[in-house]
Write a protein that holds these residues in place. Sequence first.
Motif, PDB file in Angstrom:
ATOM      1  N   CYS A 199      -0.759  23.716 -15.393  1.00 39.36           N
ATOM      2  CA  CYS A 199       0.083  22.606 -15.838  1.00 39.36           C
ATOM      3  C   CYS A 199       0.226  21.588 -14.712  1.00 39.36           C
ATOM      4  O   CYS A 199      -0.213  21.819 -13.581  1.00 39.36           O
TER       5      CYS A 199
ATOM      6  N   ARG B 292      10.331  24.755 -22.965  1.00 39.37           N
ATOM      7  CA  ARG B 292       9.413  24.040 -22.065  1.00 39.37           C
ATOM      8  C   ARG B 292       9.532  24.574 -20.643  1.00 39.37           C
ATOM      9  O   ARG B 292       8.516  24.769 -19.959  1.00 39.37           O
TER      10      ARG B 292
ATOM     11  N   THR C 284       7.861  27.953 -20.366  1.00 42.69           N
ATOM     12  CA  THR C 284       6.409  27.779 -20.343  1.00 42.69           C
ATOM     13  C   THR C 284       5.939  27.318 -18.981  1.00 42.69           C
ATOM     14  O   THR C 284       4.899  27.765 -18.472  1.00 42.69           O
TER      15      THR C 284
ATOM     16  N   ASP D 248       5.898  30.284 -16.545  1.00 45.35           N
ATOM     17  CA  ASP D 248       4.763  31.163 -16.826  1.00 45.35           C
ATOM     18  C   ASP D 248       3.455  30.546 -16.333  1.00 45.35           C
ATOM     19  O   ASP D 248       2.587  31.252 -15.800  1.00 45.35           O
TER      20      ASP D 248
END
Length: 213
Positions: free
Chosen positions: A35, A71, A74, A77
């Motif tokens: 990300c 969010r 996530t 993670d």
Amino acid sequence: MSVTGVWIVGAVPEQVVRNSLSASVQDSAPAPVHCDVPGELAWWRSKAQASMFTPSTNFPGDWSADEDALRLSTFFDACRDDSDHAEKLRDTVMDQFPPDVGEGLFVATARKADPFSALAYALGPDATLRLPGRFGDFLLDAGQVRAQLLAVEETLVLTGTSRRDAIERIHAWMTGLGDDPAHDADELLDGPLRVLRHAARTGQGAAGQVRWY
């Protein structure tokens, strides 16, 4: 199928840490990044003062997760290194943890939730980044334990309103994203610091691991 999140912090013999760090450097590869870390950190900072949960209408005293909580979960993670090399290193180090919970070992478990993520939500982004390692995962030799202990103490030793707010936020995470209303939020704040202080006193290294079972 249910899963259980676990955060473990344990004291580790200094030589084991040195050997593990040496092997890690030799076999190292860039940790996977799934990300936009700077972008997500900026977003988290913009939301840090607000609650990401609303009171549950079905279970009084519990919470329901908003989209922002999903969010953030996530993001946590995605920041973790789940490579085979990292998992092998975790297994090697975990084999050297003390056998029982106490001064040298802290273990937090939660059904369907990651205890470290609950702590990070409670602390906020800047305080979380003062903790060692990468969102709950770390491996420190004895010198690094001593060097980082003060920052960890300043982050986790909470009193009064700050502690009450942190405990409420931990409970929100554990019930809104997890299924663990009986978690011990005080131990989640106190346990990791207890282990690091023990490691510093005894000249040992320390490791933290986030795992799912």
